[in-house]
Design an enzyme around this catalytic site. Structure first.
Site, short mmCIF file in Angstrom:
data_model
loop_
_atom_site.label_atom_id
_atom_site.label_comp_id
_atom_site.label_asym_id
_atom_site.label_seq_id
_atom_site.Cartn_x
_atom_site.Cartn_y
_atom_site.Cartn_z
N CYS A 99 47.13 45.30 61.40
CA CYS A 99 46.60 44.38 60.39
C CYS A 99 47.76 43.79 59.60
CB CYS A 99 45.67 45.16 59.46
SG CYS A 99 44.92 44.15 58.17
N HIS A 141 36.99 43.68 63.36
CA HIS A 141 38.07 43.98 62.41
C HIS A 141 38.07 42.95 61.27
CE1 HIS A 141 42.43 45.11 61.48
NE2 HIS A 141 42.27 43.98 60.84
N GLU A 142 37.95 41.67 61.63
CA GLU A 142 38.01 40.61 60.60
C GLU A 142 36.75 40.59 59.74
OE1 GLU A 142 40.81 39.42 60.05
OE2 GLU A 142 41.76 39.98 61.94
N HIS A 145 36.95 42.90 56.90
CA HIS A 145 37.70 42.39 55.74
C HIS A 145 36.77 41.64 54.79
CE1 HIS A 145 41.90 43.27 56.48
NE2 HIS A 145 41.85 42.79 57.71
#
Ligand code: CO
Length: 174
Positions: A99, A141-142, A145
């Site tokens: 990341c 993963h994004e 966020h």
């Protein structure tokens, strides 16, 4: 314009990002800046909160091989997701993730390996992607966020403790 990437444990990274309501020039500038910022740091994905903007915006650009051993991330290959929603996910796979907000750290993380996502593009047009490759991992993963989560939160208790100790030392050393 390259923007500054927030580094863990910056508190802003914990914010729940807000839905985008206007698909205007400001959004397009943000997306263009995010692409430049991501490429400058050799990343494959970036969420807008990582440049301090708490909106549900993320980009992914998986490098392609343009010559033997030579990779590129042409801008037209960038997937720009606004207000994404995961419609379904299944399967599971371990994948080594990194990341841009935790530079230099790579850990194996378990995620679904098949997902279907609805989102809006920069013009406000609804799009759908179904994927069973690395892209599926990157999208999850994004999207994490956007919900204030970073990948190391998925580590086991012991591994997380070890990470926090080493990260503190790394930040101290600069
Ligand atoms: Co990240």
């Amino acid at each position: 314009m390259i923007r500054e990437i927030l580094v863990y444990p910056n508190k802003k990274l914990k914010l729940i990002s807000k839905a985008v309501t206007s698909f205007d020039g400001g959004l397009h500038d943000l997306l263009d800046d995010m692409y430049e910022t991501m490429c400058a740091s050799n990343g494959v994905g970036l969420a807008s909160i990582q440049v301090g903007v708490d909106m549900r915006v993320l980009i992914i650009n998986i490098p392609i091989e343009v010559a033997e051993g030579e990779h590129d991330q042409p801008k037209e290959n960038t997937i720009e997701m606004i207000n994404p929603t995961i419609l379904f996910k299944d399967g599971s796979e371990l994948f080594q993730e990194g990341c841009l907000s935790i530079p230099g750290v790579y850990e194996e993380i378990e995620r679904a390996n098949h997902i279907k996502v609805d989102y809006y593009d920069r013009f406000g047009t609804k799009q759908t992607i179904e994927d069973e490759s690395f892209l599926a991992i990157a999208i999850q993963h994004e999207i994490d966020h956007l919900d204030g989560k970073v990948f190391i939160e998925k580590l086991s208790y012991i591994k997380r403790k070890k990470f926090e100790k080493e990260w503190k030392r790394k930040l101290k050393e600069g």
